[in-house]
Each structure stands twice: as structure tokens, then as C-alpha cells.
Design an enzyme around this catalytic site. Structure first.
Site, PDB file in Angstrom:
ATOM      1  N   THR A  35     -29.358  22.448  -1.468  1.00 34.94           N
ATOM      2  CA  THR A  35     -28.510  21.272  -1.600  1.00 34.94           C
ATOM      3  C   THR A  35     -27.965  20.777  -0.272  1.00 34.94           C
ATOM      4  O   THR A  35     -27.657  19.601  -0.142  1.00 34.94           O
ATOM      5  CB  THR A  35     -27.344  21.569  -2.548  1.00 34.94           C
ATOM      6  OG1 THR A  35     -26.628  22.708  -2.081  1.00 34.94           O
ATOM      7  CG2 THR A  35     -27.846  21.855  -3.951  1.00 34.94           C
ATOM      8  N   CYS A  36     -27.827  21.667   0.725  1.00 36.11           N
ATOM      9  CA  CYS A  36     -27.261  21.215   2.002  1.00 36.11           C
ATOM     10  C   CYS A  36     -28.198  20.267   2.735  1.00 36.11           C
ATOM     11  O   CYS A  36     -27.746  19.452   3.550  1.00 36.11           O
ATOM     12  CB  CYS A  36     -26.949  22.419   2.887  1.00 36.11           C
ATOM     13  SG  CYS A  36     -25.319  23.101   2.565  1.00 36.11           S
ATOM     14  N   ILE A  37     -29.491  20.411   2.489  1.00 34.64           N
ATOM     15  CA  ILE A  37     -30.435  19.514   3.168  1.00 34.64           C
ATOM     16  C   ILE A  37     -31.191  18.648   2.164  1.00 34.64           C
ATOM     17  O   ILE A  37     -32.233  18.071   2.485  1.00 34.64           O
ATOM     18  CB  ILE A  37     -31.433  20.317   4.043  1.00 34.64           C
ATOM     19  CG1 ILE A  37     -32.175  21.358   3.193  1.00 34.64           C
ATOM     20  CG2 ILE A  37     -30.717  20.981   5.202  1.00 34.64           C
ATOM     21  CD1 ILE A  37     -33.273  22.089   3.963  1.00 34.64           C
ATOM     22  N   MET A  86     -29.104  27.875  -0.760  1.00 39.36           N
ATOM     23  CA  MET A  86     -28.376  27.261   0.365  1.00 39.36           C
ATOM     24  C   MET A  86     -29.259  27.322   1.588  1.00 39.36           C
ATOM     25  O   MET A  86     -29.759  28.391   1.937  1.00 39.36           O
ATOM     26  CB  MET A  86     -27.080  28.049   0.616  1.00 39.36           C
ATOM     27  CG  MET A  86     -26.225  27.502   1.719  1.00 39.36           C
ATOM     28  SD  MET A  86     -25.226  26.114   1.141  1.00 39.36           S
ATOM     29  CE  MET A  86     -24.200  25.863   2.587  1.00 39.36           C
ATOM     30  N   GLY A 124     -25.637  18.241   4.865  1.00 41.85           N
ATOM     31  CA  GLY A 124     -24.586  19.054   5.470  1.00 41.85           C
ATOM     32  C   GLY A 124     -24.210  18.613   6.864  1.00 41.85           C
ATOM     33  O   GLY A 124     -23.084  18.859   7.311  1.00 41.85           O
TER      34      GLY A 124
END
Length: 937
Positions: free
Chosen positions: A903-905, A936, A880
Site C-alpha cells: 500500500t505504501c507504493i 508493506m 508514502g
């Protein structure tokens, strides 16, 4: 002078004789000199050449060893033929195939030659090597006029060829009506069988010769089978000869029921049976209703056999569905069949047409009783469970106390009644043993689920054929809703039922939604097969990509303006033909074939996201694309979006891959899945983090004064956009006094939500975040999405594409990327207590090595949100906020806990599993559950 005159006289004589040379002495040379003259019937020249020669007029020449008389008879050279006969040519001389000049004259219809040959004692009864006489040749070609002359000279009109076939057999086979009548008038045996027992009627029916069959039946032909038991009706049905079947039924009415019973014969081609019954049903309304009623009765009988547990499931299931398919087909195409559903009985009208379903009502009633019975038994054995399906998810072969159950034999025909006792007492099995009622119920489910599901499929087909296209029968919807829990039990026990029998799910979104979670849990490969099976089910050739394409259907595009020219030709092309096959040719180039088609899709993939067209913008990671909210700078943008949808739909239809990747939210738009705030990260990671923050924190005292409206950039100018009506005056954060006087936007009194305002405040924040997400991800590009979907749905029905989630849709459209596991391992970080040498981590990578390439891609998608590895490998994976390595974090283990991800990291939260086997099982469950379990960071 005298010498010159002599030469002139010699030339004049030569010209008068139409020849310049004398006939050679040897027969071999002479015959080739005479042959062209005989073929042209130059009888004077032939006569002069033969007058003073020693040529043998019976000399046989060439590979087939024919004489000049054969040549004359074959070509119709009457004068030469007579000349040769007068010179002593043998009219009965046979060539290498056994043919006489009379055979050749008869075969070619040379009437005058035949008459002359007969004058010179040609034998009409001579057979060639295949047993054919001159009369056979006339019968084959329908030379009735010549036949009248010839039969006067025939001693046996029923002379047989080598296969025992008479002239009447071959005339009937070829449909020569007048020839058949002539032979019958001349005494031909109307019921004479050939060597295999086939009569003239058999031959007429084998080729669908309606008129000749009618002549034979009118004159008393018997309805006889051949030595293998094949009847004339069998032949008519095998060939789809409805008109000939009609004639047979007129003379033998009992054959009507024989045709109806043939619907149960799986060796007969179904489309041929349909063709025959379609013709018969078109003759009159009464015949139409009679056919449907008879089919309904046979279907009911087969359906009850299927519900009898002692019957053969596979055979009875195929038979029932086959009959019902034919029934529905005939119902739809009856004489003056209505298409609006008003007269089709779907709403309970007591029309004659609706009455044909009456026999089937008995079957539907039995189906309903079975399902009610099973539901009752399940409820009685429910005990402490609050969900019926949990009963059916017990380990097979175990009773409720965990003890083993002996194998269960299917009960006999009387078991249906016995099952309805519901007493909970022990019941004897087929071997005389005892079983608990609960175990018995489990085995009843096992034995009946497939059978009942097949009948349900038949019920749906019958309901559907009474409805206008595109409508699902209210009666069937009511049926599924009534038996919802039992049907879900069936599917949970055997998910294959969905693909085998529950086709109705694809045509009714209301019903699809009830089973979607079960469908999505099925293997991706099975869903792909189901997708393409139903996508191509209505098309004539399942291998459409390789169908030859008409020259007029070739997409001729210009390479230097490929996007615009392709858009133009695709918009003008016939949609149905494009579904069947694609052929592309570049202007000025000769190349065609699948290589050119693949190149076309590849180039268009790049052109669709070409910034010059302003259709799509890059996402934050620079590898995916999202519709451009400002695409209206291009006046044709909506037409181009529609074209882009067509291209992706065509690619998916024909299993062609496109070299383009979209944001997760756009795949959701294609699938009709609502977006959420996590999807904002693909276009604005920082904004997504802010939304996450306000969800996780109390912002009441921060003085933000957020309202349900936001400012957005429209062509460089900031505009205030309400998130909902009056949103500019509605605060996202409100004090308790205001809250107590309102109801939440969900229609629930606030006081019922919580004793404090926190629950309501959380709902307001969630609503605000969702509306902001919808504005940025959906509302801002709604016209573009609608245009794209309009083109996409021309080739891919919305109901079918629902089988997949957004990750799987990306795989379908863009293919399976290659993943280097060693590079993956090299560029992975560990946190929260894990290190590379830990057993769990070693097990994890061993599992990654073991699983299929498809499952590796699912794992990559599960953790990073993308199926692609960026250029340069795993070291260049983006998170992200920039580069972010794949990371595995430790999570305390509890039984049945599944891995999750952020999923962002790019983080996989992997529980500390006690064994490799448990790790693999839990990981695969998580991967095959679609997007469930994503979080998230």
C-alpha cells in the site's frame, strides 16, 4: 297621529307573535322558514304561522327527504313535535334512508320525544334501509333507560337488521353492560346467530368487551364458532384482548391449552399472543408457572419434530422459534419477576421458576446428542486431514475418491437411531440404494445443519432470558466451546446460518471471536443487512428516518454557531428518540425534512475537522484525519470528541453519509482492532519506513543503543516516554550473554526459541516496533479515542460494528466513491515484466470493468489503502513519499496463489494467471478477505 298609532299597533302585534312575515304559500319556501323555529323549539311562533296557512306538515324536503317532525325528533324539540303531531304529522313517515322520527329520537336519546311519538302510535318495529329499528339505535349507544320504556312496545326484541344482527349483538359489541342485561331480561335470545353464524358472545369477544362477555357466560351463553370456524377465543387472541381471554378460560378451562397451541399458528400475530399470555401470567404465580411449563412442553414437541429429518424444516423452525420467543417474553415479565438473575435459575438454583425449563432439557439433550454424533462421524472420516472443517469443504456431490454420489433422499423418522451405529458400513438410503458411510455423513450434515442451528438459537434464547441484561449464560458459552468444531463445520458449509440463527455471536465477544474469520468472509452486503436488522431490532419502527417527530424533539440549531449549538442540543436530547428519528431546524428558517438533516450532517462533517477546534489533524496525504494528540489546548476537547462520536454514530444509525475521512488507524480504534506499524505511514511515512528498515535489518552493530523509551513532542517540548515500565534502561539490542540469562517478554525461555540469539532479537525488535506504534497511534491519543467511542457507542453497539473491517467502515460512514476506470487504466504503470498489452493485464482490466462498483472500491482500498480517488483523478494518487501511480507488478504463478499489495507504493502484485476466470476468482477472494494479504513496501 292616527296613522302612526296604527303602525305602532301593527308592530306590537308582530313582535308579540315573534315574527315579522306571514308564512309563504308554497311548501318549499315555507318549510325553510319554519325549520329554524322548530330546531329552536319556538312552538308559539310555529303555531301562529301554521294557524292560518295551508302548509303540509308532512312535506318532505332536502336531499334526505325528511319532514319537520323528523327535525323536531332529532333536535329534541318536544313542544314543536307535539304541535306537529296535533296538526296531523305522520309519526311513521320514513326519510330516504328509511328512518322514522322515532329512529332519530332513539339515536340521539331524546326520551321525551320518544314518549310523545309512542303516544301518537309510532311503530317501534319499523326498520330503516339497513334493517335497524329504534331498539337497535338504543342498543348501539347504550341508552338503557330509554330501552326499558321502548321494549314494552316491541313485539320482537330479537328483530334483526339486514346483517341478521339483533339489538343484543350490537350492545355486546359496544360493551354496554346494562343494555345487555335489559335485553336479556326482556327475552333476547342469548345464543342467536347472525347471518354469518356469529352469536352475541362472538360479538363481545371480537371487540374485547370483557364485562359483556362475562354477563353472557354467567347467563349460560354457549361457546360457538361462526360459519367459518372462527371462535370467540380466536377473536380475543387476534385482538390481544387478554382480559376477555381470562373470562373465557374461567368458564371454559379447556381453552387454556387452546391458547398455548395457538403459539404454533403463524397466521396469528405474535405480539397479540404475547399480549394475551402476558396478561394471563400476571394473575397469579401459579398461573404464570403453568403458562411457562405448557409453552416449554409445546416448544419441546416442536423442537423434536424439527430434529426429525422427515419434517417440514421451514414450518417447524418458524414454529419453534416463535414459541421460544413467546416463552422468553412471558418468563421475563412474570408477576414480580426478578431482574438480577438470582431467582431465575441461571446458576442452577432449583427455584420454581427454573423448573419451568425442565421440559426443554429433553430437547437440549437431543441437540447435544446430535452434535456429538456428527462430531464422531466426522472424526471417523477424517483420514489424512488434520482439520475437521476440510471434510466439509469437499465439492458437494463428490465422494472422497472423486466419484459422483447419487442424490440423497432424507431418511425416515427412524434415521436418528440408525446414524449412531458408526460402523462405517454401507447404509441403505430412502430409495433402497447404498452409499458409503463418509458420503452419508456429509449428507447428514447437509440435512441437519440448519435444523440443529435453529434449535441452538432456541437454546441460546432460553439461556439468555434467565440471565441479567448484558450477560451471556455460562452454560451456553460452555455448550459452544464443547461443540466448537462441529458448529464451525456447519457455518463453513452454509455461512447463512450465522445470519439466520447464530445471533448469540453479537452479544458475546468471547463467542464472536471464534467465528469472526468466517463472518468477515461473508459478502459485505449480507453483513450490512444483518447489521441494520439487529441495530433496529428493538425499535418500534424500522423505517425510523421517516417517523413523524414531536415538536419538542426537533433539534433547533444556529447556523452561525452550528458546531457548539448542535453539541448542546444533542447532549440534551433523548438518546432513544434520536435512534428512532432525527428532525433538524435551523434557527430562523422554516425548512425541515431529510434534506435539512443531510445538510446538517454535511456541515458538521466539515466542522468536526475544523482546525479552530484542534480536534483532528491532517494525515500525510492531506485527505484523511487523525485525532490531535495536543487537542487539550481546547478545554472542551473531550466533550467535543464525545459529540463527534455521537454524530458519526447517528449518521451510521440513520444511513446518512458524512463528508469526512479518517486514517486507517482511527477506523481500527473504532472497531477495536489493534494498530500495527504499517498504520504509522498515514501520519509519518518516513518514520514508518524507518520502522520497516529496523525490522528487516540487523542493527546490533550500528551503535544505535535503542531503549524501550522514546522522545516525543509535547507542546513543543521533547519529553522522554517509556514504552513499558523501566523501558529507559532496557536495550532493544543485547549481546548473547545477556540474552542467555533472561526470558523473553513473551514468557518463553530464550534457549527454547533458537539455538542462537537471532529469534529472540527479532522478537525484541518486533516488540519495540509495536510499542512505538501503540505510543504514537494509540497511547498519545487515548483520552480522545475513549471520549469519541463513548459518544459513538451510544448509537452503535461495539459487538455490531465488529462485523466490518476498517475499509468497510469507511464505506459505511462516507459512502461509495465514483471510480473512472478509463482514468485508472490511463494512469497505471507496469513493472517486473508486465506490459499493457500482456494478456494477464488485459484480463485484469476486463475483470475491473465487470465487477461491481463496491468491488472496484475494495480493489482500490486493497492496493492503495484508500477508497478515494483524489481531486484530479488517478494521476494525483499519493504514496508514502509523494505522488505514486497505481502499479501492477508480475509475480510467478502457483496454484491458488492470491494477489497481494504494497500500500505504501500503491502496488498490486498480480500473479501471471493462466486464464481470465482464474484471475477473477483469485482477485475476488483476495478482496473479500478483508485486510489479509496486505504487505508493506
Amino acid at each position: 297621529m292616527e296613522r302612526a298609532m296604527e303602525q305602532l299597533n301593527r308592530l306590537t302585534r308582530s313582535l308579540r307573535r315573534a315574527r315579522t312575515v306571514e308564512l309563504p304559500d308554497d311548501n318549499e319556501t315555507a318549510v325553510y322558514t319554519l325549520m329554524p323555529m322548530v330546531m329552536a323549539d319556538q312552538h308559539r311562533s310555529v303555531s301562529e304561522l301554521l294557524s292560518n296557512s295551508k302548509f303540509d306538515v308532512n312535506y318532505a324536503f332536502g336531499r334526505v327527504k325528511r319532514s319537520l317532525l323528523h327535525i323536531a325528533a332529532n333536535c329534541g324539540s318536544v313542544e314543536c313535535l307535539v304541535l306537529l303531531l296535533k296538526k296531523g304529522a305522520n309519526p311513521n313517515y320514513q326519510d330516504i334512508s328509511g328512518c322514522t322520527p322515532l329512529h332519530l329520537a332513539a339515536r340521539n336519546g331524546q326520551k321525551k320525544c320518544m314518549s310523545k311519538l309512542l303516544e301518537y302510535s309510532a311503530d317501534v318495529n319499523i326498520c330503516n334501509n339497513e334493517g335497524l329499528t329504534a331498539i337497535h339505535w338504543l342498543a348501539v349507544n347504550g341508552r338503557t333507560e330509554l330501552l326499558h320504556d321502548l321494549v314494552q312496545h316491541v313485539s320482537d326484541v330479537d328483530v334483526e337488521d339486514a346483517m341478521g344482527q339483533t339489538a343484543l349483538h350490537v350492545a355486546c359489541q359496544n360493551g354496554h353492560k346494562t343494555t345487555v342485561q335489559c335485553l336479556l331480561d326482556s327475552g333476547a335470545d342469548i345464543n342467536r346467530p347472525n347471518v354469518s353464524g356469529a352469536t352475541p358472545l362472538y360479538f363481545a369477544c371480537s371487540h374485547g368487551q370483557r364485562d359483556t362477555a362475562q354477563i353472557l357466560l354467567l347467563r349460560g351463553a354457549k361457546y360457538l364458532s361462526d360459519k367459518n370456524g372462527v371462535t370467540p377465543l380466536d377473536l380475543c387472541v387476534q385482538g390481544g384482548y387478554g382480559e376477555t381471554c381470562e373470562v373465557l378460560i374461567q368458564y371454559h378451562p379447556r381453552l387454556f391449552q387452546t391458547i398455548i397451541q395457538m403459539t404454533q399458528n403463524e397466521d396469528l400475530r405474535e405480539n397479540m399472543l404475547r399480549q394475551v399470555l402476558e396478561h394471563l401470567s400476571q394473575q397469579s404465580e401459579s398461573q404464570y408457572l403453568k403458562i411457562l411449563t405448557s409453552l416449554a412442553e409445546v416448544a419441546t414437541t416442536n423442537g423434536h419434530k424439527l430434529l426429525s429429518i422427515s419434517s417440514n424444516y421451514d414450518a417447524q423452525m418458524k414454529s419453534l422459534l416463535r414459541i421460544v420467543r413467546i416463552f422468553c417474553h412471558v418468563f421475563r415479565i412474570g408477576p414480580s419477576s426478578p431482574s438480577n438473575g438470582i431467582d431465575m435459575g441461571y446458576n442452577g438454583n432449583k427455584t420454581p421458576r427454573s423448573q419451568v425449563f425442565k421440559p426443554l432439557e429433553l430437547l437440549w439433550h437431543s441437540l447435544d446428542e446430535w452434535l456429538v454424533l456428527i462430531a464422531t462421524e466426522l472424526m471417523k472420516n477424517k483420514k489424512d486431514s488434520t482439520d475437521i472443517t476440510s471434510i466439509l469443504l469437499k465439492q458437494k456431490g463428490q465422494d472422497q475418491d472423486g466419484t459422483s454420489i447419487p442424490p440423497f433422499e432424507p431418511p425416515g423418522p427412524g434415521s436418528y437411531e440408525n446414524l449412531s451405529t458408526g460402523t462405517g458400513e454401507s447404509k441403505p438410503d430412502a430409495l433402497g440404494g447404498k452409499q458409503e458411510a463418509s458420503a452419508d455423513c456429509q449428507d447428514v450434515i447437509s440435512m441437519t445443519a440448519n435444523r440443529l442451528s435453529a434449535v441452538i438459537q432456541a437454546f441460546y434464547m432460553c439461556c439468555s432470558c434467565q440471565m441479567p441484561p448484558g450477560m451471556t449464560s455460562p452454560r451456553f458459552i460452555e455448550f459452544v466451546c464443547k461443540h466448537d468444531e462441529v458448529l464451525k463445520c456447519f457455518v463453513n458449509r452454509n455461512p447463512k446460518i450465522i445470519f439466520d440463527h447464530f445471533h448469540f455471536l453479537l452479544e458475546c465477544p468471547e463467542l464472536m471471536s471464534r467465528f469472526m474469520h468466517i463472518i468477515k468472509a461473508q459478502p459485505f452486503k449480507d453483513r450490512c443487512e444483518w447489521f441494520y436488522e439487529h441495530l433496529h431490532s428493538g425499535q418500534p419502527d424500522s423505517d425510523m428516518v421517516h417517523r413523524p417527530v414531536n415538536e419538542n424533539d426537533i433539534l433547533l440549531v444556529h447556523r452561525d454557531s452550528i458546531f457548539r449549538s448542535s453539541c448542546e442540543v444533542v447532549s440534551k436530547a433523548n438518546c432513544a428518540k434520536l435512534k428512532q428519528g432525527i428532525a433538524v431546524r435551523f434557527h430562523g428558517e422554516e425548512g425541515m425534512g431529510q434534506g435539512v438533516v443531510r445538510e446538517w450532517f454535511d456541515i458538521l462533517s466539515n466542522e468536526i475537522v475544523n482546525p479552530d477546534y484542534a480536534l483532528f489533524t491532517q494525515s500525510a496525504d492531506g485527505t484523511t484525519f487523525q485525532p490531535n494528540s495536543n487537542s487539550s489546548v481546547n478545554p472542551d476537547h473531550l466533550n467535543y470528541f464525545r459529540f463527534a462520536g455521537q454524530i458519526l454514530g447517528l449518521a451510521l444509525n440513520h444511513r446518512q453519509l458524512v463528508n469526512i475521512y479518517f486514517t486507517r488507524s482511527f477506523y481500527k480504534h473504532i472497531l477495536g482492532i489493534p494498530v500495527n506499524y504499517q498504520d504509522v505511514a498515514s501520519i509519518d511515512p518516513e518514520y514508518a519506513k524507518n520502522l520497516q528498515w529496523i525490522l528487516d535489518n540487523d542493527i546490533s552493530d550500528l551503535g544505535l543503543e535503542l531503549t524501550f523509551s522514546v522522545e516525543t513532542d509535547v507542546f513543543g517540548a521533547m519529553e522522554e516516554v517509556p514504552l513499558k515500565p523501566g523501558g529507559g534502561s532496557i536495550l532493544v539490542t543485547q549481546n548473547n550473554k545477556e540474552i542467555e540469562s533472561q526470558k523473553s517478554d513473551f514468557g518463553i525461555p530464550v534457549r527454547s526459541l533458537s539455538s542462537s540469539s537471532s529469534a529472540y532479537q527479532q522478537q525484541l525488535m518486533a516488540e519495540y516496533v509495536q510499542l512505538v506504534t501503540e505510543l504514537r497511534m494509540t497511547r498519545a491519543i487515548q483520552p480522545q479515542i475513549n471520549a469519541f467511542l463513548q459518544g459513538f457507542h451510544m448509537f452503535i453497539p461495539p459487538s455490531l460494528i465488529q462485523l466490518f473491517d476498517e475499509y468497510e467502515l469507511e464505506l459505511l460512514l462516507s459512502g461509495m466513491p465514483e471510480i473512472d476506470v478509463s482514468d485508472w487504466i490511463k494512469n497505471t504503470e507496469y513493472t517486473s515484466g508486465y506490459e499493457r498489452e500482456d494478456p494477464v493485464i488485459q484480463w485484469f482490466w476486463e475483470v475491473v470493468e465487470d465487477i461491481t462498483p463496491e468491488e472496484r472500491v475494495l480493489l482500490l482500498q486493497f492496493v492503495t489503502g484508500s477508497s478515494r480517488v483524489p481531486h484530479g483523478g488517478f494521476a494525483n494518487i499519493m504514496g508514502g513519499s509523494g505522488l505514486q501511480n497505481f502499479t501492477i507488478a508480475a509475480v510467478p504463478y502457483t496454484p491458488n496463489l492470491l494477489p497481494t499489495s504494497s500500500t505504501c507504493i500503491n502496488m498490486l502484485k498480480l500473479p501471471e494467471y493462466p486464464s481470465k476466470e482464474i484471475l477473477k476468482d483469485r482477485l475476488l477472494v483476495a478482496l473479500h478477505c478483508g485486510s489479509y494479504g496486505y504487505t508493506m513496501a
